[in-house]
Design a protein around this motif. Structure first.
Motif, PDB file in Angstrom:
ATOM      1  N   LYS A 109     -16.118 -24.849 -11.779  1.00  0.00           N
ATOM      2  CA  LYS A 109     -14.729 -24.417 -11.990  1.00  0.00           C
ATOM      3  C   LYS A 109     -14.648 -23.258 -12.979  1.00  0.00           C
ATOM      4  O   LYS A 109     -13.757 -22.416 -12.887  1.00  0.00           O
ATOM      5  N   HIS A 110     -15.605 -23.188 -13.915  1.00  0.00           N
ATOM      6  CA  HIS A 110     -15.640 -22.047 -14.843  1.00  0.00           C
ATOM      7  C   HIS A 110     -15.973 -20.762 -14.084  1.00  0.00           C
ATOM      8  O   HIS A 110     -15.371 -19.709 -14.330  1.00  0.00           O
TER       9      HIS A 110
ATOM     10  N   SER B 114      -6.389 -10.066 -14.006  1.00  0.00           N
ATOM     11  CA  SER B 114      -5.297 -10.597 -14.822  1.00  0.00           C
ATOM     12  C   SER B 114      -5.452 -12.095 -15.012  1.00  0.00           C
ATOM     13  O   SER B 114      -5.668 -12.834 -14.038  1.00  0.00           O
ATOM     14  N   PHE B 115      -5.317 -12.556 -16.267  1.00  0.00           N
ATOM     15  CA  PHE B 115      -5.297 -13.994 -16.535  1.00  0.00           C
ATOM     16  C   PHE B 115      -4.026 -14.609 -15.947  1.00  0.00           C
ATOM     17  O   PHE B 115      -4.047 -15.719 -15.424  1.00  0.00           O
TER      18      PHE B 115
ATOM     19  N   SER C  23      -3.215 -23.585 -16.538  1.00  0.00           N
ATOM     20  CA  SER C  23      -2.533 -22.888 -17.633  1.00  0.00           C
ATOM     21  C   SER C  23      -3.443 -21.775 -18.134  1.00  0.00           C
ATOM     22  O   SER C  23      -4.667 -21.814 -17.959  1.00  0.00           O
ATOM     23  N   GLN C  24      -2.849 -20.771 -18.775  1.00  0.00           N
ATOM     24  CA  GLN C  24      -3.661 -19.667 -19.302  1.00  0.00           C
ATOM     25  C   GLN C  24      -4.592 -20.147 -20.405  1.00  0.00           C
ATOM     26  O   GLN C  24      -5.682 -19.614 -20.568  1.00  0.00           O
ATOM     27  N   SER C  25      -4.175 -21.162 -21.143  1.00  0.00           N
ATOM     28  CA  SER C  25      -5.052 -21.694 -22.192  1.00  0.00           C
ATOM     29  C   SER C  25      -6.296 -22.339 -21.582  1.00  0.00           C
ATOM     30  O   SER C  25      -7.403 -22.234 -22.127  1.00  0.00           O
ATOM     31  N   THR C  26      -6.117 -22.985 -20.413  1.00  0.00           N
ATOM     32  CA  THR C  26      -7.272 -23.575 -19.724  1.00  0.00           C
ATOM     33  C   THR C  26      -8.220 -22.488 -19.240  1.00  0.00           C
ATOM     34  O   THR C  26      -9.450 -22.607 -19.368  1.00  0.00           O
TER      35      THR C  26
ATOM     36  N   GLN D 232     -14.303 -18.797 -22.365  1.00  0.00           N
ATOM     37  CA  GLN D 232     -15.003 -18.964 -23.643  1.00  0.00           C
ATOM     38  C   GLN D 232     -16.279 -19.790 -23.465  1.00  0.00           C
ATOM     39  O   GLN D 232     -17.298 -19.519 -24.113  1.00  0.00           O
ATOM     40  N   THR D 233     -16.229 -20.784 -22.582  1.00  0.00           N
ATOM     41  CA  THR D 233     -17.417 -21.605 -22.306  1.00  0.00           C
ATOM     42  C   THR D 233     -18.525 -20.748 -21.709  1.00  0.00           C
ATOM     43  O   THR D 233     -19.696 -20.847 -22.103  1.00  0.00           O
TER      44      THR D 233
END
Length: 292
Positions: A4-5, A17-18, A28-31, A37-38
């Protein structure tokens, strides 16, 4: 990192675009930020540069993209083996020229999604050369373009429908082809890498050599606007000007093309890339509708 990453990374890279990726993936954009980041933590480097509200893929990101695309393709093939009759919750990423996307496929895509509500269909618009590079890099599942029948030798192609080509002019100024010789005629060139630029050169080139008023346009909409505003003349597929002809804004004079010059809308795919049952189903649907 897990699959999924990589799907998040590929989708953001394709859409640039995020925000758009968040809408497509329903995260969500935070997800999405956590997913990226991972990846960056495991690779010890950035895959995107954030410049204000804009993002740009980095050199590391460009190295990762084709690898991620290949992994996602293999994953989707394995998932299909687990549930061969389920076409839900899948994504198809298709490259399309503007002419095909706007004038041929949009109504068909809407009808397909009405019967396949769980399918996410990402459309990547671009010039044929750009789309070809993306398909060869496994960033696209397939692509749809208008081109000559023998033009794309490096990719297998399925012809869907032949395009009627013609000389197009303003309805109020181009009454017959003899009007092409007028000194005031403005000739609108398709962009150099356009599939039917050679048709323009072959059938209008003799007139152009006598004129000084030339415009090179980058899109079909730009060509049509210049024809309407400047009483220009160009060569276009009938499917791209059908509504303007019906409303008597433009005139269309069909060309009797040689077999070598004939243009068709085609489905192109990578011969080494797996085509999912869902993609086969979508392509069959498009082919049936365009030929009906």
């Amino acid at each position: 990192m897990d699959i999924k990453h990589l799907i998040t990374f590929k989708t953001i890279a394709q859409l640039g675009s995020f925000t758009k990726a968040s809408q497509v993936l329903n995260y969500s954009q935070s997800t999405l930020t956590i997913h990226i980041q991972t990846i960056e933590k495991e690779l010890d480097g950035r895959v995107f540069d954030r410049i204000g509200r804009h993002i740009a893929i980095t050199a590391l990101g460009n190295e990762l993209l084709p690898l991620a695309a290949a992994i996602i393709t293999n994953y989707e093939e394995i998932e299909t083996l687990k549930r061969p009759h389920d076409s839900g919750n899948q994504t198809i990423t298709l490259g399309m020229q503007e002419s095909v996307a706007l004038y041929r496929l949009q109504p068909l895509i809407r009808r397909f999604q009405q019967t396949h509500p769980q399918v996410t269909l990402i459309q990547v618009l671009g010039h044929k050369s750009e789309l070809t590079e993306k398909l060869l890099a496994s960033e696209l599942d397939a692509m749809f373009v208008m081109q000559r029948r023998d033009e794309q030798a490096q990719l297998p192609a399925v012809e869907l429908v032949e395009e009627k080509m013609g000389i197009v002019g303003n309805h109020s100024s181009l009454h017959s082809l003899t009007d092409l010789a007028a000194e005031t005629t403005v000739f609108i060139y398709p962009k150099n890498d356009c599939s039917y630029r050679n048709i323009f050169d072959k059938y209008l080139g003799g007139y152009v050599t006598k004129q000084t008023n030339l415009i090179e346009a980058l899109s079909i909409e730009a060509i049509k606007n210049n024809i309407l505003l400047h009483h220009g003349v160009s060569v276009l597929p009938y499917s791209t000007v059908a509504s303007e002809i019906a409303s008597r804004q433009l005139r269309f004079f069909e060309l009797d093309l040689t077999e070598k010059d004939k243009i068709s809308t085609q489905f192109l795919y990578h011969k080494k890339k797996w085509l999912s049952p869902l993609l086969h189903e979508f392509t069959f649907f498009v082919e049936k509708e365009l030929r009906s």
